[in-house]
Design a protein around this motif. Structure first.
Motif, mmCIF file in Angstrom:
data_model
loop_
_atom_site.group_PDB
_atom_site.id
_atom_site.type_symbol
_atom_site.label_atom_id
_atom_site.label_comp_id
_atom_site.label_asym_id
_atom_site.label_seq_id
_atom_site.Cartn_x
_atom_site.Cartn_y
_atom_site.Cartn_z
ATOM 1 N N ARG A 118 57.982 75.561 -59.625
ATOM 2 C CA ARG A 118 57.397 74.615 -58.672
ATOM 3 C C ARG A 118 57.425 73.195 -59.250
ATOM 4 N N THR A 119 57.209 73.080 -60.551
ATOM 5 C CA THR A 119 57.275 71.765 -61.186
ATOM 6 C C THR A 119 58.694 71.210 -61.126
ATOM 7 N N TYR A 120 59.686 72.075 -61.413
ATOM 8 C CA TYR A 120 61.083 71.633 -61.306
ATOM 9 C C TYR A 120 61.391 71.166 -59.886
ATOM 10 N N ALA A 121 60.964 71.954 -58.883
ATOM 11 C CA ALA A 121 61.215 71.584 -57.489
ATOM 12 C C ALA A 121 60.564 70.251 -57.153
ATOM 13 N N LEU A 122 59.364 70.044 -57.668
ATOM 14 C CA LEU A 122 58.638 68.802 -57.426
ATOM 15 C C LEU A 122 59.392 67.608 -57.996
ATOM 16 N N VAL A 123 59.937 67.752 -59.180
ATOM 17 C CA VAL A 123 60.677 66.664 -59.807
ATOM 18 C C VAL A 123 62.016 66.423 -59.093
ATOM 19 N N GLU A 124 62.667 67.489 -58.659
ATOM 20 C CA GLU A 124 64.003 67.373 -58.052
ATOM 21 C C GLU A 124 63.980 66.830 -56.627
ATOM 22 N N ALA A 125 62.863 66.975 -55.925
ATOM 23 C CA ALA A 125 62.802 66.622 -54.506
ATOM 24 C C ALA A 125 63.190 65.164 -54.267
ATOM 25 N N GLY A 126 64.143 64.960 -53.378
ATOM 26 C CA GLY A 126 64.549 63.605 -53.023
ATOM 27 C C GLY A 126 65.277 62.848 -54.108
ATOM 28 N N ALA A 127 65.770 63.540 -55.119
ATOM 29 C CA ALA A 127 66.432 62.872 -56.246
ATOM 30 C C ALA A 127 67.759 62.252 -55.825
#
Length: 295
Positions: A105-114
Motif C-alpha cells: 500500500r505504501t508503494y502504491a501510495l508513492v507511485e500514484a500519479g507519478a
C-alpha cells in the motif's frame, strides 16, 4: 492525471506548520483555539509517521479558521485544495485491495500519479512488473510468524499497480536489474519463463526501459545499492520527489532532498554501467530461450 496524495499531504503539512510557526502557537494552544486535539495537528503537520492516513477536511478548515486565514482568500483556497487532493479516493481503497498489505500500500501510495519511476532490484523482480504466477509463488515463499495463506489479495494489488503505471503507460518507468534477477530461479522454471517473456513485452511499451547490470560490470566504488528501491517524481514540480526503499519488513520512505538527489544520481550511474536497452532485451531473450530448452 490525478495528483499524488502523499505529495499533497506533505505539502499540506508543511503549509500548516509554517502558518502555526508564524502565528507563534504551540500544538496545544492551536488545538484549544481550533477545537481539535494537539495530536491531530501534529499528525497533519508530519504525515510520514502514518503516510496512508488521510487528513480530515473539517479539521483542516478548523485549523485555517483558528490560524486567521481569511475564507475564500488565495491562501485558504490553495491549502484547502491540497487537503482535498490528499483526502481523495484511491484505487486501493476498494474492497478488493484491503488485504494487499501495508508495505505494498505504501508503494502504491508513492507511485500514484507519478511522472517517472526509477527502480533498482537485485535478486528478485520488483512487484510492479511481476506476473500473477511469479507474484503468487513469491508471496507464498515468505516465512515468519504469520505466513501468508491466501496470496490473492497481494497478487491483485501488484497487478493493479502495474496496470496503473507501467502497463498503462502513465509513468516513465526505468528499471535497472542485476543479472542475478534474470538468471536466478526463485520460482519454478515455467513460471520464470512466463515472467521473462512478460518483461520483454513490457519493454516494448512506451516509456519503459529495462537495463541489466552484468556481474562483471565496473561501475566504480559506491555504486552498488544495498537494497531495492524506487526514486519517484511527479508532474507538478511543487510535489517533492520521494524514494521508497524495500527493507524486507516494511517500505522505508526517504524524503530528505539531499538523500533523494543522491538516489537519482546513483540510478543514473547504474544505468550507465548497465547494458543498453537493446542489449538488455537480447540478454533477457537469450536467458528465456535457454530456460525454455530445459523445460
Amino acid at each position: 492525471m490525478t495528483p499524488n496524495p502523499l505529495a499533497r499531504t506533505r505539502r499540506l503539512g508543511a503549509a500548516l506548520l509554517a502558518l502555526r510557526t508564524q502565528r507563534g502557537y504551540s500544538h496545544a494552544e492551536l488545538g484549544r483555539k481550533a477545537g481539535i486535539s494537539a495530536s491531530v495537528i501534529s499528525r497533519t503537520e508530519n504525515p510520514l509517521g502514518d503516510p496512508g492516513r488521510k487528513p480530515g477536511l473539517l479539521s483542516v478548515r478548523l485549523l485555517l479558521d483558528a490560524l486567521d486565514v481569511p475564507r475564500g482568500s488565495r491562501e485558504w483556497t490553495a491549502i484547502e485544495s491540497l487537503a482535498e487532493d490528499a483526502a481523495s479516493s484511491r484505487w486501493w481503497d476498494a474492497a478488493a485491495y484491503t488485504r494487499m498489505g501495508d508495505g505494498q500500500r505504501t508503494y502504491a501510495l508513492v507511485e500514484a500519479g507519478a511522472s517517472t519511476i526509477r527502480e533498482y532490484a537485485g535478486l528478485l523482480l520488483p512487484g510492479i512488473v511481476q506476473t500473477a504466477a511469479y507474484a503468487r509463488h513469491r508471496v507464498l515463499a515468505v516465512t515468519g510468524d504469520a505466513p501468508v495463506t491466501d496470496p490473492e489479495p497481494i497478487v491483485r494489488g501488484r497487478l493493479e499497480r502495474q496496470r496503473q503505471t507501467v502497463g498503462g503507460g502513465l509513468a516513465q518507468y526505468q528499471l535497472v536489474l542485476e543479472e542475478q534477477a534474470i538468471r536466478r530461479r526463485p520460482v519454478p522454471a515455467e513460471v520464470m519463463l512466463e515472467q521473462l517473456r512478460h518483461l520483454l513485452a513490457l519493454m516494448e511499451g512506451d516509456g519503459v526501459s529495462v537495463r541489466i547490470v552484468p556481474v562483471d560490470a565496473q561501475p566504480g566504488d559506491g555504486f552498488a545499492p544495498r537494497a531495492p528501491h524506487a526514486h519517484v517524481t511527479y508532474p507538478d514540480m511543487d510535489d517533492p520527489p520521494i524514494v521508497v526503499v524495500d527493507n524486507v519488513t516494511k517500505a522505508l520512505l526517504i524524503t530528505d532532498p539531499v538523500e533523494v538527489s543522491g538516489y537519482a544520481q546513483l540510478h543514473q550511474r547504474l544505468r550507465e554501467a548497465a547494458l543498453s536497452d537493446a542489449d538488455s532485451a537480447v540478454y533477457i531473450r537469450q536467458a528465456a530461450a535457454e530456460l525454455a530448452a530445459t523445460i
